[in-house]
Design a protein around this motif. Structure first.
Motif, short mmCIF file in Angstrom:
data_model
loop_
_atom_site.label_atom_id
_atom_site.label_comp_id
_atom_site.label_asym_id
_atom_site.label_seq_id
_atom_site.Cartn_x
_atom_site.Cartn_y
_atom_site.Cartn_z
N CYS A 20 -4.60 5.79 -2.61
CA CYS A 20 -3.92 4.51 -2.56
C CYS A 20 -3.34 4.20 -3.92
O CYS A 20 -4.03 4.24 -4.93
CB CYS A 20 -4.92 3.42 -2.15
SG CYS A 20 -4.15 1.84 -1.99
N LEU A 21 -2.06 3.88 -3.93
CA LEU A 21 -1.42 3.55 -5.19
C LEU A 21 -1.40 2.05 -5.44
O LEU A 21 -1.42 1.60 -6.56
CB LEU A 21 0.02 4.07 -5.19
CG LEU A 21 0.15 5.58 -4.97
CD1 LEU A 21 1.60 5.95 -4.80
CD2 LEU A 21 -0.46 6.33 -6.13
N ASN A 22 -1.32 1.32 -4.35
CA ASN A 22 -1.22 -0.12 -4.49
C ASN A 22 -1.79 -0.74 -3.22
O ASN A 22 -1.38 -0.39 -2.13
CB ASN A 22 0.24 -0.51 -4.66
CG ASN A 22 0.37 -1.85 -5.32
OD1 ASN A 22 -0.62 -2.54 -5.53
ND2 ASN A 22 1.57 -2.24 -5.64
N HIS A 23 -2.75 -1.61 -3.38
CA HIS A 23 -3.46 -2.14 -2.21
C HIS A 23 -3.04 -3.58 -1.95
O HIS A 23 -3.40 -4.47 -2.71
CB HIS A 23 -4.96 -2.07 -2.51
CG HIS A 23 -5.84 -2.40 -1.35
ND1 HIS A 23 -5.54 -3.30 -0.38
CD2 HIS A 23 -7.07 -1.92 -1.01
CE1 HIS A 23 -6.50 -3.37 0.48
NE2 HIS A 23 -7.44 -2.55 0.15
N ALA B 92 0.83 -1.19 0.00
CA ALA B 92 0.00 0.00 0.00
C ALA B 92 0.86 1.23 0.00
O ALA B 92 1.74 1.37 0.82
CB ALA B 92 -0.89 0.01 1.24
N CYS C 207 -5.46 0.88 -7.67
CA CYS C 207 -4.74 0.14 -6.62
C CYS C 207 -5.13 -1.33 -6.54
O CYS C 207 -4.33 -2.15 -6.09
CB CYS C 207 -4.97 0.82 -5.27
SG CYS C 207 -6.67 0.83 -4.74
N SER C 208 -6.32 -1.67 -6.95
CA SER C 208 -6.71 -3.08 -6.84
C SER C 208 -7.88 -3.37 -7.76
O SER C 208 -8.71 -2.51 -8.02
CB SER C 208 -7.10 -3.37 -5.40
OG SER C 208 -7.78 -4.59 -5.30
N LEU D 210 -9.82 5.09 -2.83
CA LEU D 210 -9.41 3.77 -3.30
C LEU D 210 -9.90 3.62 -4.72
O LEU D 210 -11.09 3.39 -4.96
CB LEU D 210 -10.02 2.68 -2.41
CG LEU D 210 -9.57 2.72 -0.94
CD1 LEU D 210 -10.37 1.72 -0.13
CD2 LEU D 210 -8.10 2.39 -0.82
#
Lengths: 289, 235
Positions: free
Chosen positions: A154-157, A62, A102-103, A98
């Motif tokens: 969020c860039l990456n979850h 994250a 990110c996901s 979100l």
């Protein structure tokens, strides 16, 4: 999102591991600081703060970027009138975003439930821990106050959103500089002095520690998305440096006994020490203006 | 509500209790519960705690939208409507808390690919709202006949500036308190199912509040038992 070039950036990577019967966790805190004076187009805001918190090292987990857009300060009523029931307080407005970036679980459109819950959690942490005094944000009692918009993107979850949000928020708030504002007596307009800026007064450093609970027996610190998905419950403890709890967030899930809760508290204390050390090192190593 | 066609049991149980580690500040307010008062939902309950009142309705197990279907258990949904205004982010957060608590106790595996919906309407708010919502939800689930592995109840504690503990605070006490802690406990082992807190407090105070909440929950569960016994003994 307006991108301003990084004229100088300092990043420090520090590795910490949590040894445990629980699980080994690697935390990496990377804080990029933007030099706010040189190389800037006129009209850009200088009062932005940016911090990227990356947890779980190499495998991008994250990551958050916190930007506080005070770009509209030049216009008239760009600040805000303080609330009528608290005339000497400003506003802090957090928002967790979100996005599908990110996901795969998130769709574009209005914020889903997870984003809303996270935003509410961050608002509660700010409120409970008194991380900044809202009175500090007041410029003129009853007339003008700063509104701080905290956008956590969020860039990456990869699980454990709440911890990452809290880290990023703290790092970004430490980085914010508010220009001095005076109210001109004759015209009753606000005048912003960009040359004179001051940092926010951060009173406490709340640090969140999340656990995934499995069937009342196993507790895992800092769960990944897969672990969160399989867990029967989660628990988040937010602690400040004196060992006071700002928030004990346990949204349902399997039950926990008092003894297990005690274990979690001690783990949270350890985590707080590590994160605080990390953050202090990073901020010390940043180039002064 | 009065003189409705269905069987309804109105229980007014005066559960003014005075236990607790500290003096007279530890009493729970008068609470009352009414079940099966709505005709359309499968189960309904109205829970009153002092002046706080919440109405809950449960639909289920019912058909579920394909997008929300879970192949091996029931999909639980909670809708919380505030007394005035549109539901906002705070309501969403509370809905998630209540939903996760219900998911922990409801035996969803017995009804796969169905949905169980709990709708809560705040009728009046005079403190300890979340605890009242939890209690109403539990009673409504029982009324609907949804299989559960345990009952659960909500208890609120407030800590004021000198560290005095107050159970089931009123709205005024909540506002003046340094910290307000809400717990959901299960009926089998009094384990902590859900917790949400506001304000700053220490670890020792947390344990103290938890212990007090566990004692108070005994009274709430006794009240559940009495009210259900009375209802089923009539019919």
């Amino acid at each position: 999102m307006r991108e301003t070039t990084l004229t100088s950036s300092t990043s420090t990577l520090v590795h910490t591991t949590l040894p445990s019967t629980y699980q080994v966790v690697q935390s990496v805190l990377k804080v990029l600081k933007r030099n706010s004076s040189a190389g800037r187009r006129g009209g850009d805001t200088q009062a932005q703060a940016r911090a990227q918190a990356q947890i779980r090292g190499r495998k991008m987990a994250a990551g958050f970027k916190t930007v506080e857009p005070l770009e509209y300060y030049r216009r008239f009523l760009e600040f805000g009138a303080p609330p009528t029931d608290a005339p000497d307080k400003g506003y802090v407005v957090p928002n967790v975003d979100l996005s599908p970036l990110c996901s795969w679980r998130f769709r574009s459109g209005p914020p889903g439930e997870e984003a809303q819950v996270a935003s509410q959690f961050i608002a509660d942490v700010i409120e409970n821990s008194q991380i900044i005094q809202k009175e500090d944000l007041c410029i003129s009692s009853g007339k003008l106050a700063w509104v701080l918009y905290c956008d956590l993107i969020c860039l990456n979850h990869d699980g454990n959103i709440l911890d990452a949000c809290t880290f990023a928020l703290l790092a970004a708030l430490k980085n914010v500089q508010l220009p001095e504002v005076t109210i001109n007596e004759e015209t009753a307009l606000a005048e912003v002095n960009l040359k004179k800026k001051s940092y926010l007064n951060i009173r406490t450093h709340p640090v969140a520690t999340s656990f995934a609970v499995f069937d009342d027996t196993l507790l895992i610190v800092d769960p990944t998305e897969e672990e969160e998905h399989l867990a029967t419950g989660t628990l988040t403890v937010v602690m400040d440096e004196e060992g006071k709890l700002c928030c004990l967030h346990k949204p349902g899930g399997s039950g926990l006994t008092g003894a297990k809760l005690q274990d979690c508290m001690s783990r949270a204390v350890t985590r707080h020490k590590e994160v605080k050390k990390l953050m202090d090192e990073v901020f010390k190593s940043m180039k002064p203006k | 509500m009065e003189g409705a066609m269905q069987t309804e049991s109105k229980i007014r149980a005066d559960s003014r209790t005075e236990p607790g580690p500290r003096g007279p500040g530890c009493s729970l307010r008068h609470f009352a519960c009414e079940q099966n008062l709505l005709s359309r939902p499968d189960g309904s309950a109205s829970f009153l705690q002092g002046d706080t009142s919440v109405l809950a309705g449960v639909y289920g197990p019912a058909e579920v939208k394909i997008s929300k279907e879970i192949f091996n258990k029931a999909t639980l949904e909670v809708i919380l409507r505030p007394k005035t205004g549109l539901p906002g982010v705070a309501e969403k957060s509370r809905e998630r808390l209540i939903r996760n608590t219900c998911e922990a106790v409801v035996l969803g595996a017995l009804h796969p690919r169905t949905s169980i919906t709990v709708v809560l309407q705040v009728v009046s708010d005079a403190g300890s709202l979340l605890a009242c919502c939890l209690n109403a939800a539990c009673m409504a689930l029982v009324d609907a006949g949804v299989p559960m592995r345990a009952l659960f109840c909500g208890v609120t504690c407030a800590l004021d500036s000198d560290g005095t503990l107050m159970l089931d605070p009123t709205a005024k006490q909540e506002k003046e308190a340094r910290a307000v802690l809400t717990f959901a406990l299960d009926s089998v082992e009094r384990k902590l199912l859900m917790s949400t807190t506001k304000g700053l407090y220490s670890d020792a105070e947390l344990q103290q509040c938890l212990a007090a909440a566990q004692t108070a929950s005994t009274h709430v569960f006794r009240f559940y038992r009495e009210s259900l016994q009375r209802r089923y003994s009539k019919s």
